[in-house]
Enzyme design. Structure first.
Site, short mmCIF file in Angstrom:
data_model
loop_
_atom_site.label_atom_id
_atom_site.label_comp_id
_atom_site.label_asym_id
_atom_site.label_seq_id
_atom_site.Cartn_x
_atom_site.Cartn_y
_atom_site.Cartn_z
N ASP A 9 0.88 -1.16 0.00
CA ASP A 9 0.00 0.00 0.00
C ASP A 9 0.93 1.23 0.00
O ASP A 9 2.12 1.10 0.33
CB ASP A 9 -0.87 -0.05 1.26
N LEU A 10 0.43 2.38 -0.38
CA LEU A 10 1.29 3.57 -0.46
C LEU A 10 1.13 4.48 0.76
O LEU A 10 2.05 4.65 1.56
CB LEU A 10 0.97 4.34 -1.75
N ASP A 11 -0.10 5.03 0.89
CA ASP A 11 -0.35 6.01 1.96
C ASP A 11 -0.30 5.32 3.32
O ASP A 11 -1.07 4.41 3.58
CB ASP A 11 -1.73 6.65 1.76
N THR A 17 1.09 10.39 3.65
CA THR A 17 0.32 11.42 2.96
C THR A 17 -0.98 11.74 3.68
O THR A 17 -1.67 12.68 3.29
CB THR A 17 -0.01 10.98 1.52
N LYS A 45 -8.64 6.64 6.10
CA LYS A 45 -7.45 5.86 5.68
C LYS A 45 -7.86 4.64 4.86
O LYS A 45 -8.68 3.84 5.30
CB LYS A 45 -6.63 5.45 6.90
N SER A 114 -2.48 0.44 -4.40
CA SER A 114 -3.02 1.62 -3.69
C SER A 114 -4.36 2.06 -4.28
O SER A 114 -4.58 1.95 -5.49
CB SER A 114 -2.01 2.76 -3.81
N ALA A 115 -5.20 2.61 -3.43
CA ALA A 115 -6.49 3.17 -3.88
C ALA A 115 -6.32 4.56 -4.47
O ALA A 115 -7.26 5.10 -5.06
CB ALA A 115 -7.46 3.23 -2.70
N LYS A 145 -10.90 -1.24 -1.59
CA LYS A 145 -10.64 -2.15 -0.49
C LYS A 145 -11.81 -2.00 0.50
O LYS A 145 -12.27 -0.87 0.67
CB LYS A 145 -9.33 -1.78 0.22
N GLU A 169 0.11 -3.30 4.66
CA GLU A 169 -1.05 -2.41 4.77
C GLU A 169 -1.12 -1.71 6.12
O GLU A 169 -0.82 -2.31 7.14
CB GLU A 169 -2.33 -3.23 4.62
N ASP A 170 -1.61 -0.45 6.13
CA ASP A 170 -1.81 0.26 7.40
C ASP A 170 -3.28 0.44 7.73
O ASP A 170 -3.60 1.01 8.77
CB ASP A 170 -1.14 1.64 7.35
C1 G6P Z 1 -5.47 6.00 -0.09
C2 G6P Z 1 -5.59 6.84 1.18
C3 G6P Z 1 -6.98 7.43 1.31
C4 G6P Z 1 -7.35 8.17 0.02
C5 G6P Z 1 -7.27 7.24 -1.18
C6 G6P Z 1 -7.59 7.95 -2.49
O1 G6P Z 1 -6.17 4.83 0.08
O2 G6P Z 1 -5.31 6.06 2.33
O3 G6P Z 1 -7.02 8.28 2.42
O4 G6P Z 1 -8.65 8.72 0.12
O5 G6P Z 1 -5.96 6.70 -1.23
O6 G6P Z 1 -6.59 8.88 -2.76
P1 G6P Z 1 -6.60 9.93 -3.95
O7 G6P Z 1 -5.17 10.40 -4.02
O8 G6P Z 1 -7.03 9.19 -5.19
O9 G6P Z 1 -7.56 11.00 -3.60
MG MG Z 2 -2.80 3.12 3.54
#
Ligand code: G6P
Ligand code: MG
Length: 214
Positions: A9-11, A17, A45, A114-115, A145, A169-170
């Protein structure tokens, strides 16, 4: 068992972020006449952009049409991008680079799962793109997710069986997505939130190959 691919996962796993998402969402909330707290931000999150907006509006007790919500989400994203454009490699979380380097040396494949629709841009800003054999982001995976789609697409792009993959994942929704994909999963953060993961660690500091042995 031997893991052949790691999906990150990224964030909250590679970079933090969440603080930038918070600043941008709170700016929107303030314009709408209310305060969005750090505690409320926890609920966002791992959640998609439009679902995040729905949670924010629920907190504010407000209702808008879909067309209005699309405009609001786009404005929030513009503010968010102002922070993202300023990101530097210093913002990579501790231990991440040495862990990724170790995986590369051992021939273990690496993907992002990542989402975020901004994932590519963030990887570029922090100069990590070259580590990733595949990048599955919110533009490619349309189901949020805890749906396993994002991780299954990553395994497919890496040409690996899901049972040979581990997800980092967090967010609780991300752990559920990994389990639903039939993958191992490692929670990054606190065991209270990520208790369903196969293992939970606070971060990548001092992490070595033992972490991905099951
Ligand atoms: C990740 C973050 C979420 C965020 C989502 C979409 O999953 O944890 O907090 O809403 O990405 O991010 P974006 O950059 O597409 O708005
Ligand atoms: Mg995350």
């Amino acid at each position: 068992m031997i893991i052949k691919a790691c999906i990150f996962d990224l964030d909250g796993v590679i970079v933090d972020t969440a603080k930038y998402h918070y600043l941008a969402w709170n700016r929107l909330a303030n314009e709408l006449g209310f305060e969005f707290s750090i505690e409320h931000n926890e609920r966002l999150k791992g959640v998609s952009r439009m679902t995040s907006l729905d949670i924010l509006l629920e907190v504010g007790g407000l209702t808008y049409s879909n067309a209005e919500k699309v405009v609001m989400a786009a404005r929030k994203n513009e503010w968010y991008l102002e922070y993202i454009y300023k990101m530097t490699p210093d913002e990579i979380l501790p231990g991440v680079i040495s862990f990724l380097t170790m995986l590369r040396e051992k021939g273990i494949k690496i993907s992002l799962g990542s989402a975020s629709k901004n994932a590519m841009l963030i990887l570029e800003r922090v100069q990590l793109q070259s580590f990733f054999d595949a990048v599955i982001d919110g533009n490619k995976a349309l189901k949020a997710k805890p749906d396993p789609q994002v991780f299954l697409l990553a395994a497919q792009e890496l040409n690996e069986n899901p049972t040979n993959c581990v997800v980092f994942e967090d967010a609780a929704a991300g752990i559920e997505a990994a389990l639903a994909a039939g993958m191992k999963c490692i929670g990054i953060g606190s065991p209270e939130i990520l208790g369903r993961a196969d293992k939970v660690v606070p971060g990548f500091e001092n992490a070595n190959i033992e972490l991905i042995k099951f």
